[in-house]
Design a protein around this motif. Structure first.
Motif, short mmCIF file in Angstrom:
data_model
loop_
_atom_site.label_atom_id
_atom_site.label_comp_id
_atom_site.label_asym_id
_atom_site.label_seq_id
_atom_site.Cartn_x
_atom_site.Cartn_y
_atom_site.Cartn_z
N MET A 1 54.66 37.89 53.71
CA MET A 1 53.80 39.07 53.53
C MET A 1 52.93 38.87 52.30
N THR A 2 51.63 39.12 52.44
CA THR A 2 50.72 38.92 51.32
C THR A 2 50.79 40.10 50.35
N THR A 3 50.52 39.81 49.10
CA THR A 3 50.50 40.85 48.07
C THR A 3 49.21 41.64 48.17
N ARG A 4 49.31 42.95 48.06
CA ARG A 4 48.12 43.80 48.09
C ARG A 4 47.21 43.45 46.93
N LEU A 5 45.92 43.28 47.22
CA LEU A 5 44.96 42.84 46.23
C LEU A 5 44.29 44.06 45.59
N THR A 6 44.41 44.17 44.29
CA THR A 6 43.79 45.28 43.57
C THR A 6 42.83 44.74 42.52
N SER B 1 32.64 39.29 44.70
CA SER B 1 33.53 39.26 43.54
C SER B 1 34.45 38.05 43.53
N PRO B 2 34.52 37.35 42.39
CA PRO B 2 35.49 36.26 42.27
C PRO B 2 36.93 36.76 42.34
N LEU B 3 37.14 38.05 42.18
CA LEU B 3 38.49 38.62 42.30
C LEU B 3 39.03 38.50 43.72
N LEU B 4 38.12 38.29 44.67
CA LEU B 4 38.52 38.19 46.08
C LEU B 4 38.45 36.75 46.61
N ASP B 5 38.31 35.79 45.73
CA ASP B 5 38.24 34.39 46.18
C ASP B 5 39.45 34.06 47.05
N GLY B 6 39.17 33.57 48.25
CA GLY B 6 40.23 33.17 49.16
C GLY B 6 40.82 34.29 49.99
N ALA B 7 40.53 35.54 49.66
CA ALA B 7 41.07 36.67 50.43
C ALA B 7 40.33 36.77 51.75
N SER B 8 41.07 36.99 52.83
CA SER B 8 40.44 37.06 54.15
C SER B 8 41.33 37.85 55.10
N GLY B 9 40.69 38.50 56.07
CA GLY B 9 41.43 39.26 57.06
C GLY B 9 42.04 40.54 56.53
N ARG B 10 41.46 41.10 55.47
CA ARG B 10 42.01 42.30 54.84
C ARG B 10 41.04 43.48 54.97
N TYR B 11 41.54 44.65 54.61
CA TYR B 11 40.77 45.90 54.71
C TYR B 11 40.75 46.54 53.33
#
Length: 313
Positions: free
Chosen positions: A1-6, A260-270
């Protein structure tokens, strides 16, 4: 499970604040539906960071006015206008065929909201045809351009209204069930999230990330078809009030997902309010993401249905 990105940003953050410190010279961007509201402010913020921005719109004259407004405000002359009617698959194909070179950021922002029952020449219900099939054909058609960028980002603009309906695969186009504009809109917004889920899975190996966003409640041209009486009744009922945002605040989550570089690599999220959304729960009246919108099986099924629809028309 991925960690929620804040992130450090909030519901009150603006697109300008989110893009501050981000440099986009040499980056090529397409924003659909950018003549007003959230789309216009998204395009403005990306142009202010130095990107080449193509405003892809149904009304080129309105697009030219928006482009000149952005140029005057940002000093960036690389703001272009292209004709694109997402309800018309031929228009989408023409746009795709005319694109050349890499594409670094695609913001699928345009949409329709709660018109009376309308069908395209294919027999598709207008919400689904525009909000999902149009953007599906556009994004998959531009896949090679996105892959050529090496680190492209796609932003799929959804809505909290996705909670009104899953994708009803047995009757997507309201051929057998009674048409309800809110349900139709909600179904199309669920499709926007499911698209991000499956595109993220399929395109992980080519450096393309795809995320869905919820801008928040903003008074824009999108709401022109809505009957104001139910909204007025809701706001007088004592229910938790809609947290209205300015258009620039509404654009912030799109700009965050796009840059945002804070989201680098993040994908498939809402994402909502500039942070990854929590699962839907009764205590969060206006926010959260429904489990069915992130369901990988439904996401794969929708991709297959959409591929057959746009290729077999």
């Amino acid at each position: 499970m991925t960690t929620r990105l804040t992130t450090r940003f909030t519901a009150q953050s603006t697109a300008t604040e989110v893009v501050s410190g981000v440099a986009l010279p040499g980056r090529r961007v397409v924003v659909t539906g950018a003549t007003s509201g959230i789309g216009l402010e998204t395009a403005r913020a990306l142009a202010s960071a130095g990107a080449e921005v193509t405003v892809a719109v149904r009304n080129p004259a309105a697009g030219e006015r928006a482009a000149q407004d952005i140029i005057a405000d940002t000093g960036n002359k690389d703001v272009l206008v292209a004709s694109l009617d997402l309800a018309d698959q031929d228009s989408v194909a023409t746009f795709v065929a005319g694109w050349y070179g890499p594409l670094h950021i695609l913001v699928n922002n345009a949409g329709v909201m709660e018109p009376q029952l309308t069908r395209t020449p294919e027999g598709w219900e207008l919400h689904f045809a525009t909000n999902h099939y149009g953007h599906f054909a556009l994004t998959t058609g531009l896949h090679q351009a996105l892959a050529a960028a090496g680190d492209a980002r796609v932003v799929s603009v959804s809505s909290s209204q996705h909670r009104l309906s899953p994708v009803v695969f047995d009757d997507i186009h309201f051929e057998r069930r009674p048409y309800d504009p809110q349900t139709a809109y909600g179904q199309s917004k669920t499709a926007n999230v499911l698209f991000a889920v499956e595109a993220a899975r399929r395109w992980a190996g080519v450096g393309v990330t795809v995320n869905a966003v919820m801008p928040g409640a903003v008074h824009t041209n999108l709401t022109r078809h809505i009957n104001p009486e139910p909204l007025a009744h809701y706001e007088e009922s004592g229910a938790p009030q809609l947290p209205w945002k300015t258009a620039e605040q509404g654009a912030a989550t799109s700009v965050l997902a796009a840059t945002s570089p804070l989201l680098d690599g993040a994908s498939g999220r809402y994402f909502e309010d500039c942070n990854e959304a929590e699962p839907l729960n009764p205590d969060n009246f206006h926010g959260g993401v429904a489990g069915y919108a992130l369901d990988p099986d439904d996401a794969a099924r929708l991709w297959d249905v959409s591929t057959k629809a746009v290729s077999g028309r």
